[in-house]
Design a protein around this motif. Structure first.
Motif, mmCIF file in Angstrom:
data_model
loop_
_atom_site.group_PDB
_atom_site.id
_atom_site.type_symbol
_atom_site.label_atom_id
_atom_site.label_comp_id
_atom_site.label_asym_id
_atom_site.label_seq_id
_atom_site.Cartn_x
_atom_site.Cartn_y
_atom_site.Cartn_z
ATOM 1 N N ALA A 175 -2.387 51.534 -54.643
ATOM 2 C CA ALA A 175 -2.242 50.655 -53.477
ATOM 3 C C ALA A 175 -1.085 49.678 -53.681
ATOM 4 O O ALA A 175 -0.304 49.425 -52.756
ATOM 5 C CB ALA A 175 -3.542 49.905 -53.211
ATOM 6 N N ALA A 176 -0.959 49.160 -54.895
ATOM 7 C CA ALA A 176 0.155 48.256 -55.195
ATOM 8 C C ALA A 176 1.486 48.997 -55.109
ATOM 9 O O ALA A 176 2.483 48.455 -54.611
ATOM 10 C CB ALA A 176 -0.023 47.636 -56.576
ATOM 11 N N ALA A 177 1.504 50.234 -55.573
ATOM 12 C CA ALA A 177 2.731 51.040 -55.476
ATOM 13 C C ALA A 177 3.077 51.300 -54.016
ATOM 14 O O ALA A 177 4.253 51.247 -53.626
ATOM 15 C CB ALA A 177 2.553 52.365 -56.222
ATOM 16 N N ALA A 178 2.069 51.553 -53.190
ATOM 17 C CA ALA A 178 2.303 51.803 -51.759
ATOM 18 C C ALA A 178 2.919 50.585 -51.086
ATOM 19 O O ALA A 178 3.719 50.724 -50.159
ATOM 20 C CB ALA A 178 0.999 52.188 -51.069
ATOM 21 N N GLU A 179 2.559 49.399 -51.559
ATOM 22 C CA GLU A 179 3.107 48.175 -50.974
ATOM 23 C C GLU A 179 4.585 47.990 -51.261
ATOM 24 O O GLU A 179 5.250 47.207 -50.588
ATOM 25 C CB GLU A 179 2.315 46.967 -51.467
ATOM 26 C CG GLU A 179 0.910 46.907 -50.898
ATOM 27 C CD GLU A 179 0.109 45.732 -51.400
ATOM 28 O OE1 GLU A 179 0.683 44.834 -52.073
ATOM 29 O OE2 GLU A 179 -1.099 45.694 -51.124
ATOM 30 N N THR A 180 5.111 48.718 -52.234
ATOM 31 C CA THR A 180 6.548 48.627 -52.530
ATOM 32 C C THR A 180 7.361 49.498 -51.579
ATOM 33 O O THR A 180 8.588 49.418 -51.577
ATOM 34 C CB THR A 180 6.859 49.045 -53.982
ATOM 35 O OG1 THR A 180 6.605 50.438 -54.156
ATOM 36 C CG2 THR A 180 6.036 48.231 -54.979
ATOM 37 N N LEU A 181 6.671 50.333 -50.814
ATOM 38 C CA LEU A 181 7.323 51.225 -49.855
ATOM 39 C C LEU A 181 7.287 50.618 -48.466
ATOM 40 O O LEU A 181 6.452 49.755 -48.182
ATOM 41 C CB LEU A 181 6.596 52.568 -49.829
ATOM 42 C CG LEU A 181 6.478 53.324 -51.151
ATOM 43 C CD1 LEU A 181 5.526 54.504 -51.004
ATOM 44 C CD2 LEU A 181 7.840 53.779 -51.636
ATOM 45 N N SER A 182 8.142 51.077 -47.612
ATOM 46 C CA SER A 182 8.047 50.682 -46.208
ATOM 47 C C SER A 182 6.766 51.294 -45.643
ATOM 48 O O SER A 182 6.269 52.289 -46.170
ATOM 49 C CB SER A 182 9.258 51.174 -45.411
ATOM 50 O OG SER A 182 9.186 52.581 -45.238
ATOM 51 N N PRO A 183 6.233 50.723 -44.575
ATOM 52 C CA PRO A 183 5.028 51.312 -43.974
ATOM 53 C C PRO A 183 5.220 52.776 -43.587
ATOM 54 O O PRO A 183 4.304 53.587 -43.739
ATOM 55 C CB PRO A 183 4.779 50.436 -42.744
ATOM 56 C CG PRO A 183 5.402 49.121 -43.077
ATOM 57 C CD PRO A 183 6.605 49.463 -43.921
ATOM 58 N N GLU A 184 6.417 53.107 -43.130
ATOM 59 C CA GLU A 184 6.693 54.491 -42.753
ATOM 60 C C GLU A 184 6.670 55.419 -43.963
ATOM 61 O O GLU A 184 6.120 56.519 -43.922
ATOM 62 C CB GLU A 184 8.043 54.603 -42.038
ATOM 63 C CG GLU A 184 8.104 53.894 -40.706
ATOM 64 C CD GLU A 184 8.324 52.377 -40.817
ATOM 65 O OE1 GLU A 184 8.723 51.877 -41.903
ATOM 66 O OE2 GLU A 184 8.074 51.692 -39.815
ATOM 67 N N GLU A 185 7.319 54.970 -45.057
ATOM 68 C CA GLU A 185 7.344 55.778 -46.276
ATOM 69 C C GLU A 185 5.940 55.958 -46.845
ATOM 70 O O GLU A 185 5.564 57.063 -47.248
ATOM 71 C CB GLU A 185 8.221 55.119 -47.340
ATOM 72 C CG GLU A 185 9.700 55.161 -47.067
ATOM 73 C CD GLU A 185 10.478 54.363 -48.094
ATOM 74 O OE1 GLU A 185 11.417 54.949 -48.660
ATOM 75 O OE2 GLU A 185 10.139 53.187 -48.344
ATOM 76 N N ALA A 186 5.180 54.877 -46.889
ATOM 77 C CA ALA A 186 3.821 54.950 -47.422
ATOM 78 C C ALA A 186 2.957 55.871 -46.571
ATOM 79 O O ALA A 186 2.210 56.708 -47.100
ATOM 80 C CB ALA A 186 3.208 53.558 -47.510
#
Length: 105
Positions: free
Chosen positions: A63-74
């Motif tokens: 989840a923390a890694a996903a937050e480093t991505l843009s919402p679209e990328e995640a």
């Protein structure tokens, strides 16, 4: 453990090997790949999806890694994981890790 999964198709080692690989990818900064792989594990393995232990150990990091991505990328990474196939994904991951190991040797 990934080698066992690839060679035998064994289910139980996969429960731990795939989330562990996702965690390793997240720690290496490969956030999109980590999110995708963990989403795949959750979509294909109810134990991974429903385990509080797995969430505490791996899910929070992903989840923390996903937050480093843009919402679209995640979102795209999660969708690829949810719709992906475990067999080809594990084989690809094993080939990548085995290739990296051979380079280091």
């Amino acid at each position: 453990a990934l080698q066992v999964v690839v060679e035998t198709g064994a289910y139980q080692p996969r429960l731990f090997a795939v989330p562990a690989a996702a965690l390793l990818l997240a720690q290496e900064g490969q956030s999109a790949r980590a999110v995708e792989l963990y989403a795949l594990a959750c979509a294909r393995d109810p134990f991974v999806a429903n385990s509080q232990w797995m969430e505490a150990l791996v899910g929070r990091e992903i989840a923390a890694a996903a937050e480093t991505l843009s919402p679209e990328e995640a979102g795209a990474a999660q969708e690829r994981g949810r719709t992906g196939e475990m067999g080809p994904a594990v084989e690809e991951l094993w080939a990548e890790l085995d290739g990296a190991r051979q380079i280091e040797d």
